[in-house]
Each structure stands twice: as structure tokens, then as C-alpha cells.
Write a protein that holds these residues in place. Structure first.
Motif, short mmCIF file in Angstrom:
data_model
loop_
_atom_site.label_atom_id
_atom_site.label_comp_id
_atom_site.label_asym_id
_atom_site.label_seq_id
_atom_site.Cartn_x
_atom_site.Cartn_y
_atom_site.Cartn_z
N VAL A 1 25.60 81.92 45.95
CA VAL A 1 26.41 81.43 44.83
C VAL A 1 25.68 81.60 43.49
CG1 VAL A 1 27.52 79.36 43.89
CG2 VAL A 1 27.64 79.83 46.33
N SER A 2 24.36 81.80 43.54
CA SER A 2 23.58 81.95 42.32
C SER A 2 24.10 83.09 41.46
CB SER A 2 22.11 82.22 42.68
OG SER A 2 21.34 82.42 41.51
N GLY A 3 24.34 82.81 40.21
CA GLY A 3 24.86 83.82 39.30
C GLY A 3 26.37 83.93 39.31
N VAL A 4 27.02 83.21 40.22
CA VAL A 4 28.49 83.19 40.28
C VAL A 4 29.01 81.99 39.51
CG1 VAL A 4 30.51 83.09 41.78
CG2 VAL A 4 28.50 84.39 42.49
N PRO B 1 29.05 78.62 30.66
CA PRO B 1 30.39 79.00 31.12
C PRO B 1 30.65 78.45 32.52
CG PRO B 1 29.20 80.90 30.24
CD PRO B 1 28.21 79.79 30.38
N ALA B 2 31.91 78.30 32.88
CA ALA B 2 32.26 77.76 34.19
C ALA B 2 31.82 78.70 35.31
CB ALA B 2 33.76 77.51 34.28
N ASN B 3 31.83 80.00 35.03
CA ASN B 3 31.43 80.99 36.03
C ASN B 3 31.06 82.28 35.32
OD1 ASN B 3 34.01 82.63 35.78
ND2 ASN B 3 34.84 80.66 36.47
N ASN B 4 30.75 83.30 36.09
CA ASN B 4 30.26 84.55 35.50
C ASN B 4 31.37 85.44 34.95
OD1 ASN B 4 31.37 85.32 37.92
ND2 ASN B 4 29.58 86.46 38.65
N LEU B 5 32.61 84.98 35.02
CA LEU B 5 33.73 85.77 34.49
C LEU B 5 34.34 85.17 33.24
CD1 LEU B 5 35.55 86.73 37.84
CD2 LEU B 5 33.91 88.09 36.52
N THR B 6 33.91 83.97 32.89
CA THR B 6 34.45 83.32 31.69
C THR B 6 33.38 83.29 30.59
OG1 THR B 6 33.75 81.13 32.44
CG2 THR B 6 35.97 81.84 33.04
N GLY B 7 33.84 83.13 29.37
CA GLY B 7 32.91 83.09 28.24
C GLY B 7 32.47 81.68 27.92
N PRO B 8 31.39 81.53 27.13
CA PRO B 8 30.93 80.21 26.72
C PRO B 8 31.96 79.48 25.87
CG PRO B 8 29.27 81.89 26.29
CD PRO B 8 30.54 82.61 26.61
N LEU C 1 18.80 83.80 33.44
CA LEU C 1 19.87 82.81 33.54
C LEU C 1 20.96 83.08 32.51
CD1 LEU C 1 21.17 80.15 34.45
CD2 LEU C 1 19.55 78.92 32.97
N CYS C 2 20.57 83.33 31.28
CA CYS C 2 21.55 83.63 30.24
C CYS C 2 22.37 84.87 30.58
CB CYS C 2 20.85 83.80 28.89
SG CYS C 2 20.11 82.30 28.22
N ASP C 3 21.68 85.89 31.07
CA ASP C 3 22.36 87.14 31.39
C ASP C 3 23.34 86.97 32.53
OD1 ASP C 3 22.75 90.01 31.13
OD2 ASP C 3 21.61 90.20 32.99
N ALA C 4 23.01 86.10 33.50
CA ALA C 4 23.89 85.90 34.66
C ALA C 4 25.26 85.39 34.23
CB ALA C 4 23.24 84.93 35.64
N PHE C 5 25.30 84.59 33.16
CA PHE C 5 26.56 84.00 32.72
C PHE C 5 26.97 84.48 31.33
CE2 PHE C 5 24.69 81.02 35.77
CZ PHE C 5 25.72 81.00 36.71
N SER C 6 26.43 85.64 30.94
CA SER C 6 26.81 86.30 29.69
C SER C 6 26.66 85.40 28.47
CB SER C 6 28.25 86.83 29.78
OG SER C 6 28.37 87.78 30.82
N VAL C 7 25.62 84.59 28.46
CA VAL C 7 25.30 83.77 27.29
C VAL C 7 24.42 84.62 26.37
CG1 VAL C 7 24.15 81.69 26.46
CG2 VAL C 7 25.40 81.65 28.63
N PRO C 8 24.83 84.85 25.13
CA PRO C 8 24.01 85.67 24.21
C PRO C 8 22.60 85.11 24.05
CG PRO C 8 26.20 85.27 23.29
CD PRO C 8 26.08 84.39 24.51
N VAL C 9 21.64 86.00 23.88
CA VAL C 9 20.24 85.61 23.76
C VAL C 9 19.74 85.97 22.36
CG1 VAL C 9 17.89 85.93 24.62
CG2 VAL C 9 19.81 85.92 26.22
#
Length: 462
Positions: free
Chosen positions: A104-107, A192-199, A276-284
């Protein structure tokens, strides 16, 4: 030490308005779902008792449901361990649980909140979460501190939240269980709630601090992010790097700010946070201002080069938006590692160079003073040749006569002159090294080598 707060109090702190729906109510492990910081989420709660196979299966079921529905999972750890009467069955179930956590990690985001005792396999599960929060009175360990002490391995604060923070396991240390639950809700809301949604987007206030070269990492970050929006992670580990979730213009971001020198722990900390940021598309956003990696062979052996290479690869592989703010020094490998970004912003007065400028000047300065004599000799010969050429031109004599006069002798003389210049250049270099480093025993063999070259190659050409 077990948490003094009960399940109802903890879940009420975690879920919005204290409202939630119970999923599994009986046994050592229970579960619930509801909204935390406006985000739908699942919670798994251990009540301090020994867990059975059925309890572990509940945890697995919640993780699978979270992955299917795309919702974060927060697990509250407090257990004395597995129920020994169930033998290998509970051990097999625990192995399956850790496999599910990895799957589930990264999902969906996974947050571990350690409120009481968390040892052995449970410690492994908590450390595998994306964010691990500990209450100050909680314990996390592989080997019980009293067992290690009995064998002579006694360490102050072993198993404590402070020790876990220092080891880079605990991301956040809270004062008590209630605060830990509130911080978990805050993290759930930022991610984000998951790896397909945005912050999510938040209300914000503009920063009041000013970005300046040489500032402490936390202060440098405060000048870039929205006011009072930062949630620092791993504050007790790798202290020369600052990592935090925050907002910029109301948008959730991950912030990495560098300090004076970067050790292997600092680099490992940054690498884990960026992943971690990259897994959920959080800008760095990376704020670069550092003298570089620790100049120490000991740190290299401890993993400095390995971790730096891993960090460089992490930045290069990351597909999330990356912004590098060059606020101070970004020299050599530091620039290569940290400035692999989609956008690089250079602040006025920053230093970006392949080599430290002072070192470059020192190297060049070492050659210049001793080149004067060699250059003077070469220049004098050129002047003499120029004077004779001018004389021939002024007297109306053809330059062919001039070249015919100097050609037989000039072929050898010019070759000798160039060789002499090369030897002079080498002498300048070695002499400079000798003067700067005071290396004993170097000048004598050097002068003998130059004398041999002069006698064997230059004199015969004159």
C-alpha cells in the motif's frame, strides 16, 4: 508506558468534530472511519492488549479497504506484543501485515502514531509508515531496553521517543497522546488522499521573514513558505537539513533547506523526505545554501558518498514539480545533487561554481608570481627578433633575407626556447607547491631533473 487516554478520547481528537463510524469494535484492535482535517480517512487503534491473528487480520483488511477507496490510514500503536499462545500463526499474520504495508506504500498515505508500547514486529510496521508520530511517554524498540541493559548494553533513554527521533524513526514527537492525534490529523489534511489526487488548497498568510544567505535552514524556509504553515519532520535527526510540509500560496509543498555542512544522516533524511513527496506528487522546494558535504573520510565510510549518490538519484528520478532556490553557496557536488529541478531561482549574491572561488583563486595565484621570469625571457627573445625585423624593413631590405639569416639558427633556438619555457612552467608549478606546502625533499630531485633536461636536450640545440 501505556497511554492514559482511552480510545474514545483519541479518536475524538483525530476525527473532525469527534464523529466517526466504528468498523471493528471488539478485541485488542479496533477500527473506524470518518473525516480528519476534511479528508476521509481510516483509523486502526490498539488498546494495549496482546494481539491475536484476528486482530492482525483486521489491520490488513483496513489497509486493503483504504487502498481500494483511496483514503489515508492512521494506526495508533499500543500493544504488549503478539499473543504467544497462537504461536507461528500470529507470526505469519504479522509478516502478511508488513507485506500489505509495503504494498500500500505510495498508494495512500500511512501514518503511525505510537501512544504506548511498540516493540518487535510492531516497531517494524510503525517505522515503515510514511510518517511516524510518537507521544513523549511512548516506547518504540526492537529489543526491550531492560533486556539490553541486562546484557551490559545500557543506553540512556533507550526506547524513548527522544531516542527514536534521534535515530530518524520518529518524524514528529508530541507532548501527549491527544496532541499526537491532532498532529496526525494535520498531516492527513496536508497530504493528498492518494497517489492519484492532488494536494488540498488552504488559506494562507504571506511570509514576513526575508531570505538571506547564511540563515539557519528553518529561518530560510520561513522566508519562502506561508506564515506558520510548516510541520517539521525529523527535527531530531540530521539537524543540518530542514524538512517540512508547508504551504506556499495556500498550496501544500514539501520543503528542504540545507545548513552549513551535510553529513550522511542529513542526506539520508532529505532523500527519504523527497521520496515521500514524490510518491504523492507533492511539489518539492529546495533551498540551497551550504558549504558542501562534510569533508571527512569517516563520514564517507559511514555512508556519506553512498547517501549523496542516492539523494542525487532521488531528485533526478522524482516526477513531482521541483523548484531549487539558490540562496547562498551551491558549489560542485552540492549543485549537482540538489539543484536537479524543473525551475532554478538564483538569489542575488548567491555563489554557483564548479569549485569554491577562494580555492580557484588560490590555485591560480600560486602559478602567477613564478611565471614572470619565464615569460620575461620569452618576451625578450621576441623583442630582439622584432627589432631586427623592423631594421630590415626600414632599410628597405627584403624580409626574405631576414628569414634566410635567422632560419638555420632559429630552427634550433626556437625549439630550445619553447622547451625552456615548458621547463620554466614546470619549475613554477613545483616551486609554488613547495612554497605553499613546504614539502621536504622535493626541490633537490626536481632541480636535478631540470638540469638533466637542460644538458641533454636544450644545450645541443643552441
Amino acid at each position: 508506558m501505556a497511554s492514559k487516554s482511552n480510545k474514545g478520547e483519541i479518536l475524538a481528537k483525530f476525527f473532525d468534530d469527534g464523529e466517526y463510524t466504528a468498523l471493528f469494535a471488539d478485541g485488542a484492535v479496533s477500527a473506524a472511519c470518518g473525516y480528519a482535517a476534511g479528508q476521509q480517512a481510516y483509523a486502526v487503534y490498539q488498546n494495549g492488549e496482546a494481539v491475536t491473528v484476528k486482530d492482525v487480520e483486521k489491520n490488513i483488511k483496513v489497509l486493503e479497504m483504504a487502498a481500494q477507496t483511496g483514503c489515508p490510514v492512521v494506526t495508533f500503536y499500543n500493544s504488549v506484543g503478539a499473543k504467544l499462545a497462537e504461536g507461528l500463526d500470529v507470526l505469519t499474520a504479522s509478516a502478511k501485515l508488513n507485506a500489505t504495508i509495503a504494498k500500500v506504500s505510495g498508494v495512500v498515505p500511512q501514518v503511525a502514531v505510537v501512544l504506548g508500547v511498540c516493540g518487535g514486529t510492531s516497531a517494524l510496521s510503525a517505522a515503515n509508515a510514511d510518517v511516524c508520530i510518537m507521544a513523549e511517554g511512548a516506547e518504540l524498540f526492537f529489543t526491550a531496553p531492560f533486556t539490553s541493559a541486562a546484557k551490559g548494553d545500557k543506553v540512556a533513554d533507550a526506547g524513548s521517543a527522544a531516542a527514536a527521533a534521534k535515530a530518524g524513526v520518529a518524524s514528529i514527537v508530541a507532548a501527549d497522546a491527544a496532541e499526537a492525534a491532532e498532529k496526525a490529523a494535520h498531516i492527513v489534511g496536508l497530504l493528498p488522499a492518494n497517489n492519484l489526487t492532488g494536494p488540498a488548497i488552504f488559506e494562507f498568510e504571506q511570509p514576513t521573514a526575508v531570505l538571506a544567505a547564511g540563515a539557519e535552514p528553518a529561518k530560510a524556509a520561513a522566508a519562502v513558505i506561508d506564515k506558520d504553515s510548516a510541520v517539521e519532520l525529523y527535527a531530531g535527526f540530521g539537524k543540518s537539513v530542514y524538512t517540512a510540509f508547508a504551504t506556499i500560496g495556500g498550496n501544500a509543498v514539501g520543503v528542504v533547506a540545507t545548513g552549513k555542512q551535510l553529513c550522511h544522516n542529513c542526506v539520508a533524511k532529505a532523500s527519504r523526505f523527497v521520496r515521500l513527496c514524490d510518491a504523492f506528487s507533492v511539489p518539492v522546494v529546495t533551498i540551497v545554501d551550504t558549504e558542501g558535504f562534510v569533508p571527512s573520510v569517516t563520514d564517507d565510510v559511514a555512508g556519506g558518498i553512498r547517501e549523496a549518490a542516492r539523494l542525487a538519484a532521488t531528485y533526478a528520478d522524482a516526477t513531482t514539480a521541483k523548484v531549487a532556490v539558490l540562496a547562498g553557496k551551491a558549489v560542485g557536488p552540492v549543485y549537482t545533487t540538489l539543484a536537479a529541478a524543473d525551475l532554478r531561482i538564483a538569489v542575488t549574491g548567491c555563489t554557483v561554481s564548479a569549485l569554491e572561488p577562494s580555492a580557484a583563486v588560490s590555485v591560480l595565484y600560486g602559478f602567477i608570481p613564478f611565471l614572470y621570469l619565464t615569460a620575461l625571457a620569452l618576451g625578450m627573445n621576441a623583442i630582439i627578433l622584432g627589432i631586427f625585423a623592423a631594421y630590415f624593413v626600414n632599410t628597405g631590405t627584403s624580409l626574405l633575407v631576414y628569414f634566410a639569416g635567422i632560419l638555420p639558427h632559429g630552427v634550433f633556438e626556437l625549439s630550445a626556447l619553447l622547451l625552456a619555457f615548458a621547463c620554466g612552467f614546470l619549475l613554477c608549478k613545483r616551486t609554488t607547491q613547495y612554497v605553499r606546502k613546504n614539502t621536504k625533499g622535493m626541490m633537490k630531485p626536481l632541480m636535478l631533473d631540470l638540469l638533466r633536461v637542460f644538458v641533454m636536450h636544450i644545450l645541443p640545440l643552441l
